[in-house]
Design an enzyme around this catalytic site. Structure first.
Site, PDB file in Angstrom:
ATOM      1  N   GLU A 378       0.843  -1.200   0.000  1.00  7.02           N
ATOM      2  CA  GLU A 378       0.000   0.000   0.000  1.00  7.02           C
ATOM      3  C   GLU A 378       0.883   1.258   0.000  1.00  7.02           C
ATOM      4  OE1 GLU A 378      -2.175  -0.833   3.570  1.00  7.02           O
ATOM      5  OE2 GLU A 378      -2.917  -2.700   2.716  1.00  7.02           O
ATOM      6  N   GLU A 410      -4.598  -6.494   2.756  1.00  6.51           N
ATOM      7  CA  GLU A 410      -3.388  -7.216   3.171  1.00  6.51           C
ATOM      8  C   GLU A 410      -3.384  -8.670   2.698  1.00  6.51           C
ATOM      9  OE1 GLU A 410      -4.983  -4.998   4.944  1.00  6.51           O
ATOM     10  OE2 GLU A 410      -3.433  -3.508   5.309  1.00  6.51           O
ATOM     11  N   GLN A 432       1.713  -2.336   5.583  1.00  9.03           N
ATOM     12  CA  GLN A 432       1.984  -0.968   6.044  1.00  9.03           C
ATOM     13  C   GLN A 432       2.258  -0.864   7.546  1.00  9.03           C
ATOM     14  OE1 GLN A 432      -0.972   2.361   5.221  1.00  9.03           O
ATOM     15  NE2 GLN A 432       0.535   2.569   3.574  1.00  9.03           N
ATOM     16  N   PHE A 433       1.514  -1.614   8.333  1.00  3.09           N
ATOM     17  CA  PHE A 433       1.734  -1.672   9.786  1.00  3.09           C
ATOM     18  C   PHE A 433       1.482  -3.104  10.246  1.00  3.09           C
ATOM     19  CE2 PHE A 433       0.512   2.715   9.048  1.00  3.09           C
ATOM     20  CZ  PHE A 433       1.387   3.433   9.856  1.00  3.09           C
ATOM     21  N   ASP A 435       0.097  -4.020  12.737  1.00  2.82           N
ATOM     22  CA  ASP A 435      -1.250  -4.052  13.304  1.00  2.82           C
ATOM     23  C   ASP A 435      -2.314  -4.470  12.290  1.00  2.82           C
ATOM     24  OD1 ASP A 435      -0.601  -1.814  15.789  1.00  2.82           O
ATOM     25  OD2 ASP A 435       0.607  -1.772  13.976  1.00  2.82           O
ATOM     26  N   ILE A 437      -1.731  -6.747   9.747  1.00  2.00           N
ATOM     27  CA  ILE A 437      -1.325  -7.966   9.044  1.00  2.00           C
ATOM     28  C   ILE A 437      -2.359  -9.080   9.232  1.00  2.00           C
ATOM     29  CG2 ILE A 437      -0.005  -9.078  10.912  1.00  2.00           C
ATOM     30  CD1 ILE A 437       2.207  -9.611   8.748  1.00  2.00           C
ATOM     31  N   HIS A 479      -1.279   1.169  15.561  1.00  2.00           N
ATOM     32  CA  HIS A 479      -0.100   1.455  14.738  1.00  2.00           C
ATOM     33  C   HIS A 479       1.146   1.225  15.577  1.00  2.00           C
ATOM     34  CE1 HIS A 479      -3.318   3.892  12.923  1.00  2.00           C
ATOM     35  NE2 HIS A 479      -2.699   3.677  11.777  1.00  2.00           N
TER      36      HIS A 479
END
Ligand SMILES: Cc1ncc(C[n+]2csc(CCOP(=O)(O)OP(=O)(O)O)c2C)c(N)n1
Length: 678
Positions: A378, A410, A432-433, A435, A437, A479
């Site tokens: 992303e 994701e 991206q984070f 959190d 996934i 995050h």
């Protein structure tokens, strides 16, 4: 004189030979189903899931494609498909009996989970729907490589409720990828009828909004209708005119599987009605009515195939079972695959670089080195270049063909990555984070981590998954999470968690050049910290996985740590030195594999050990390290194995609260002091 009637040579333009082969495939599949059911009753295997009722659409699909050239992601009910694609009846029984020579998994997976390297049938796992995104990834790879290969993927109608299915349609439609989605609608998902499953009871209508997707609805018990649609679909996909969805109505003549009993939830009358729609009866009638075949001819085929089936099953029974000694083989790439990796050739001596830039440079250098490498996720493309700028400049330098934005999904990122890796490309993706996934967990846990093992080394998915993790810079609950504890529990995936720029570069390069899936964790709070910066290693600096670093030597106490706690532990060690304590600090660098030896050696020397990490304490990865120390160095210990971790709460947004939740230097000092005084 009455005109002599000439015998027909074709039906609807199909030769007798072609139709005979189609019919033979139906019967091979049906008899294999019947034989497997008998063998289950005989206790020779434990699970069967059959295709009876689905033979027409499956045979049509396999006939329209090029086995060994086009890729196939068939689902567990696709027996007639795989037989027509080139899997032999004996191989089907090797799989059913979980024999060592089973080409799909050497006895590791449940029966009817197909896979065949030579035929390009990609190893199929059990979760419904994961195959769709992988098929999209393989199709994307084919397009990137400039071939006209086509990808077949299938499931029942129930599976179209999965998010992965819709994510796959979105991605495939967005890029007009050569995927043929074949939905075999037998109106039941185990016991759940389509009326309770699907809005509007029609997958065909449900998928109307995907612009670029061509859709067909077909009677999947009718070979001629199914084949016509499949030929069109294959042609369209091959010519690059976009994906195709086919909803094929079929009948499920058997229970869902050998573990199911459908009379519990289906009326007798309904089952009788479905029997009358048996594609074999229909095809036989068509063949005989046309005058091309006689009933006696068809009987002869059946007799022959019955005998062939029995003989194939008997031969398969004679094959050896897998040797329990081989249990752990191929969890990871065998050492010879990574034999050319040379580690730590030259110590880092470049300019001082922050961690995020070291990552960025590693990616660019590896992109340069390997034109099969692709970066996506992303926001990774320029002008943004990633929310932390880790990928900044890559799409500009290497083009959007090789570095591109994925949809905000994701599971798509991992699933598509797997499909590309299966094809032979090297995807290095970004979540991206950490959190976020979790929507990809199914793809990671059941697909990515198991691909090599479950296919007995025939298919591999060496995707590198970069993930910013950890607290600070005001991330709040979602995050800031640390995720290594969850993923360390998965056999089959390696995990790196570097604490500084030089290690990050060296480990990322090793991850990219290696042949295993890797979860590469980057502490976002360290990205730009000067204390995590380091002289930059050169382009060929590789660090091995499973080699911890003794960051500071000491004699009185060992702190085992990683990520952000390395620096906090070093600061704590300096403070404790003022009190006369000599503290050793070990940065494990990789979670999996774990360098237990370096830890144990240190504990033998200091006799006291503190394991410190940022992740929440309960069931954190420190618990595993503690258990290993207790097992391997118990008699050297002069105090309990102590652990320090984050408070067992989510990470708060307020800075004071966050500080209280995450271990600070003082917390390390206190924990170490208590242990030193023990
Ligand atoms: C993610 C996931 N959830 C549940 C299951 C258990 N399961 C296996 S097959 C199946 C039904 C699938 O139905 P459908 O897609 O209609 O295909 P059919 O078996 O009818 O051909 C279920 C619930 C699974 N394998 N994977």
């Amino acid at each position: 004189m009455p005109k002599k009637k000439t015998a027909p040579t074709q039906i609807k333009g199909f030769s007798k030979e072609f139709l005979r082969d189609v019919y033979r495939n139906y019967i091979r599949a049906r008899f294999a189903d019947e034989k497997m059911i008998i063998m289950i009753k005989q206790g020779k295997s434990f699970f069967h899931i059959g295709c009876s009722g689905h033979e027409a659409i499956q045979t049509a699909a396999a006939t329209a494609l090029k086995p060994g050239y086009d890729f196939a992601y068939p689902y567990y009910r696709d027996l007639a498909f795989v037989l027509r694609y080139g899997v032999t009846t004996e191989e089907v029984f090797l799989n059913f009996l979980a024999k060592a020579d089973d080409p799909s998994s050497a006895g590791r997976q449940m029966s009817n989970h197909y896979g065949h390297k030579k035929l390009r049938i990609v190893s199929q796992s059990s979760p419904t729907g994961t195959q769709y995104l992988q098929a999209v990834g393989t199709a994307l790879a084919a397009v990137k490589e400039g071939t006209d290969e086509v990808v077949y993927v299938s499931s029942g109608e129930g599976t179209t409720s999965q998010g992965d299915f819709h994510e796959a349609l979105n991605w495939a439609s967005r890029e007009r990828l050569p995927v043929i989605f074949v939905i075999q609608n037998n109106k039941y998902a185990i016991s759940v009828p389509i009326a309770e499953q699907t809005a509007g009871q029609s997958v065909y209508r449900l998928t109307a909004g995907y612009e670029g997707l061509t859709r067909y609805k077909v009677d999947g018990t009718d070979f001629f209708a199914s084949y016509e649609v499949l030929v069109k679909a294959a042609e369209q996909a091959r010519q690059g005119r976009g994906p195709i969805l086919i909803e094929a109505e079929t009948v499920r003549l058997l229970p869902h599987s050998s573990s199911d009993s459908q009379i519990k939830y289906r009326d007798k009358e309904e089952l009788e009605r479905e029997k009358a729609l048996d594609p074999i009866l229909r095809f036989e009638k068509e063949l005989i009515d046309s005058g091309l075949f006689t009933a006696a001819e068809l009987e002869t085929f059946k007799k022959q195939i019955k005998q062939e089936t029995d003989e194939a099953a008997e031969r398969a029974e004679q094959h050896p079972n897998p040797d329990p000694e081989t249990l752990t083989h191929y969890l990871y790439a065998p050492p010879e695959e990574n034999a050319d990796l040379e580690f730590e050739k030259k110590q880092p001596s470049g300019e001082r670089t922050v961690l995020v830039d070291a990552i960025n440079h590693a990616l660019k250098e590896e992109m340069e080195r390997n034109d099969k490498m692709y970066v996506f996720g992303e926001d990774v493309a320029d002008r943004k270049g990633g929310v932390f700028t880790a990928t900044y400049g890559i799409s500009t330098k290497f083009g959007k063909k090789r570095c591109f934005n994925s949809p905000l999904a994701e599971s798509s990122i991992i699933g598509v990555g797997i499909g590309m890796a299966v094809y032979g490309l090297k995807p290095v993706v970004e979540i991206q984070f950490g959190d976020y996934i979790w929507t990809a967990m199914m793809q990671i846990r059941n697909e990515l981590a198991t691909m090599r093992w479950r296919s007995a080394n025939t298919w591999t998915a060496p995707v590198v998954v970069r993930v910013p993790v950890g607290g600070y810079i005001h991330g709040g609950l979602c995050h800031s999470q640390n995720i290594e504890g969850f993923f360390a529990h998965l056999p089959g995936i390696k995990i790196a968690y570097p604490s500084n720029a030089a290690d990050a570069k060296g480990l990322l390069k090793t991850a990219i050049r290696g042949n295993d899936p890797v979860l590469f964790l980057e502490h976002k709070g360290l990205y730009r910290q000067s204390y995590a910066a380091a002289p930059e290693p050169d382009a060929d600096y590789l660090l091995p996985f499973g080699k911890a670093r003794v960051v500071r030597e000491g004699d009185d106490l060992t702190i085992v740590t990683w990520g952000a706690l390395v620096h906090k532990s070093l600061e704590a060690a300096k403070l404790l030195e003022k009190e006369g304590a000599s503290v050793e600090v070990i940065d494990i660098r990789t979670i999996s594999p774990l360098d237990t030896q370096t830890i144990v050696n240190s504990v033998k020397k200091t006799s006291k050990v503190l394991v410190a990490h940022e992740d929440t304490l309960f069931q954190g990865f420190g618990a595993e390290i503690g258990a290993q120390i207790a097992e391997q160095a118990f008699e050297y210990l002069d105090g309990p194995v102590k652990r320090l971790g984050g408070a067992d709460v989510p990470i708060p947004f307020n800075s004071d609260l966050e500080k209280a939740a995450l271990p600070q230097i003082d917390d390390v000092v206190d924990a170490a002091r208590a242990l030193l005084e023990y």
